[in-house]
Design a protein around this motif. Sequence first.
Motif, short mmCIF file in Angstrom:
data_model
loop_
_atom_site.label_atom_id
_atom_site.label_comp_id
_atom_site.label_asym_id
_atom_site.label_seq_id
_atom_site.Cartn_x
_atom_site.Cartn_y
_atom_site.Cartn_z
N HIS A 38 30.51 45.60 28.91
CA HIS A 38 29.68 44.40 29.16
C HIS A 38 29.82 43.60 30.52
O HIS A 38 29.23 42.60 30.78
CB HIS A 38 29.98 43.34 28.17
N GLY A 39 30.93 44.16 31.22
CA GLY A 39 31.22 43.58 32.31
C GLY A 39 32.39 44.63 33.09
O GLY A 39 32.99 45.34 32.67
N ILE A 40 32.85 43.77 34.25
CA ILE A 40 33.92 44.48 34.95
C ILE A 40 35.00 43.38 35.45
O ILE A 40 34.44 42.41 35.81
CB ILE A 40 33.34 45.24 36.10
N THR A 41 36.20 43.82 35.47
CA THR A 41 37.27 42.96 35.70
C THR A 41 38.04 43.54 36.85
O THR A 41 38.20 44.78 36.83
CB THR A 41 38.35 42.52 34.49
N VAL A 42 38.42 42.68 37.90
CA VAL A 42 39.38 43.09 38.86
C VAL A 42 40.39 42.06 39.25
O VAL A 42 40.21 40.95 38.99
CB VAL A 42 38.68 43.65 40.15
N HIS A 43 41.50 42.44 39.79
CA HIS A 43 42.58 41.43 39.90
C HIS A 43 43.25 41.63 41.38
O HIS A 43 44.21 42.62 41.63
CB HIS A 43 43.80 41.43 39.28
N PRO A 44 42.39 41.27 42.43
CA PRO A 44 42.95 41.22 43.73
C PRO A 44 44.11 40.57 44.26
O PRO A 44 44.16 39.37 43.69
CB PRO A 44 41.89 41.14 44.55
N ARG A 45 45.29 41.40 44.51
CA ARG A 45 46.36 40.66 44.65
C ARG A 45 46.86 40.65 46.36
O ARG A 45 46.20 41.34 47.07
CB ARG A 45 47.50 41.43 44.28
N PRO A 46 47.44 39.65 46.86
CA PRO A 46 47.79 39.71 48.20
C PRO A 46 48.29 40.79 48.80
O PRO A 46 48.13 40.77 50.11
CB PRO A 46 48.59 38.24 48.12
N ASP A 47 49.01 41.57 47.94
CA ASP A 47 49.66 42.56 48.62
C ASP A 47 48.67 43.75 48.62
O ASP A 47 49.28 44.97 49.06
CB ASP A 47 51.06 42.88 47.73
N ASN A 71 34.41 39.45 36.42
CA ASN A 71 35.47 38.72 36.33
C ASN A 71 36.52 38.86 37.18
O ASN A 71 37.04 40.06 37.05
CB ASN A 71 36.11 39.00 34.80
N LEU A 72 36.77 37.87 38.20
CA LEU A 72 37.71 38.21 39.27
C LEU A 72 38.87 37.24 38.72
O LEU A 72 38.96 35.95 38.31
CB LEU A 72 36.87 37.42 40.39
N GLU A 73 40.19 38.01 38.75
CA GLU A 73 41.44 37.50 38.26
C GLU A 73 42.17 37.23 39.57
O GLU A 73 42.11 37.93 40.35
CB GLU A 73 42.13 38.41 37.34
N GLY A 74 43.22 36.08 39.39
CA GLY A 74 43.94 36.19 40.78
C GLY A 74 44.76 34.78 40.53
O GLY A 74 44.51 33.87 39.60
N ASN A 75 45.96 34.92 41.39
CA ASN A 75 46.63 33.65 41.48
C ASN A 75 46.21 32.67 42.47
O ASN A 75 46.26 32.94 43.58
CB ASN A 75 48.10 33.91 41.87
N PRO A 76 45.85 31.42 42.05
CA PRO A 76 45.05 30.60 42.99
C PRO A 76 46.21 29.84 44.06
O PRO A 76 45.53 29.37 44.98
CB PRO A 76 44.34 29.39 42.19
N PHE A 77 47.15 30.03 43.54
CA PHE A 77 48.39 29.39 44.49
C PHE A 77 48.92 30.28 45.90
O PHE A 77 49.63 29.87 46.45
CB PHE A 77 49.40 28.93 43.75
N ALA A 78 48.56 31.67 45.45
CA ALA A 78 49.09 32.44 46.62
C ALA A 78 48.30 32.41 47.85
O ALA A 78 47.08 32.40 47.86
CB ALA A 78 48.77 33.99 46.24
N PRO A 79 48.90 32.07 49.11
CA PRO A 79 48.38 31.87 50.30
C PRO A 79 47.81 32.94 50.83
O PRO A 79 47.89 34.26 50.43
CB PRO A 79 49.51 31.43 51.09
N PRO A 80 46.78 32.63 51.77
CA PRO A 80 46.02 33.92 52.45
C PRO A 80 46.94 34.55 53.27
O PRO A 80 47.90 34.25 53.68
CB PRO A 80 44.94 33.28 53.18
N ARG A 81 46.51 35.98 53.50
CA ARG A 81 47.38 36.60 54.41
C ARG A 81 46.35 37.83 55.20
O ARG A 81 45.27 38.07 54.30
CB ARG A 81 48.54 37.37 53.59
N ASP A 82 47.03 38.77 56.01
CA ASP A 82 46.18 39.69 56.62
C ASP A 82 45.42 40.50 55.26
O ASP A 82 46.11 41.06 54.43
CB ASP A 82 46.88 40.61 57.47
N GLY A 83 44.01 40.62 55.53
CA GLY A 83 43.52 41.54 54.41
C GLY A 83 42.95 40.64 53.03
O GLY A 83 42.44 41.02 51.99
N TYR A 84 43.63 39.39 52.79
CA TYR A 84 43.42 38.71 51.60
C TYR A 84 43.11 37.29 52.25
O TYR A 84 43.89 36.55 52.38
CB TYR A 84 44.78 39.00 50.66
N GLY A 86 42.43 34.73 50.08
CA GLY A 86 43.07 33.90 49.20
C GLY A 86 41.91 33.85 47.97
O GLY A 86 40.73 34.20 48.14
N PHE A 87 42.45 33.66 46.81
CA PHE A 87 41.53 33.82 45.82
C PHE A 87 40.25 32.83 45.56
O PHE A 87 39.26 33.38 45.14
CB PHE A 87 42.37 33.05 44.37
#
Length: 260
Positions: A38-47, A71-84, A86-87
């Motif tokens: 019914h759907g797709i989930t991913v959890h992009p991490r800063p690393d 469905n996009l999962e992630g930590n909203p408090f994690a700061p951006p970095r190269d390649g990421y 931010g959530f």
Amino acid sequence: MTSLSVNVNKIAVLRNSRGGSDPDVVQAARACLDAGAHGITVHPRPDARHIRAADVHALAELTGARGVEFNLEGNPFAPPRDGYPGFLALCEAVRPAQATLVPDGDEQLTSDQGFDFQRDAERLRPLVAQLRDLGCRVSLFADAWDPRRSDGIEHAALIGADRIELYTGPYADAFQRGEQGDMLERFAAIARRAHAVGLGVNAGHDLSQENLGAFLAVVPDVLEVSIGHALIGEALHDGLPNTVRAYLAILDRVAGGQSG
């Protein structure tokens, strides 16, 4: 009936272990949807351990074209970095149907606890509002087994969340030991408390074909399960389409038993 969202993080882990583009995350997600997920989930991490920002955009395009939930999962408090970026920036760019906020850090191998709502509620409140303004349904990762964090579950509704996602790792561990009875009652109690304040309930982490049916038979009105690690492992033996269909059959059986 409970919806199945397939988490394809592990496909990206395998790809990243060698570099290049194989196996293809979008191709795997397409196979899951073709089989009826019914759907797709991913959890992009800063690393960027598994899913990368480019994957998020590609999967948003796929799910948007199919008219299914992303469905996009992630930590909203994690700061951006190269390649990421931010959530919240990713959510603003792709507008997932559901944004699931998870309090994981770089040092964690996997997401292994929910929010402490009494501590984190006011920090989360403006982020929940921003995501809802983007058109995202907002779900917050929650514990059922640890009273230090589960006692504040009602705060999730007070700050505007639509759902909670129950972290089911402790249930899976108890099931493996044959000691799931008490744990199931804890999860059922938290689900009832969530429903009482208007929250929908999702569930995910270490759910498998072996333990999913027992969980859904006791925990009431679970709207969605997000399953990745076990499903991808089982698919190594049976193939993605067959494995997705096996999970859908479990959901059908549970729904039939509840309606009967």
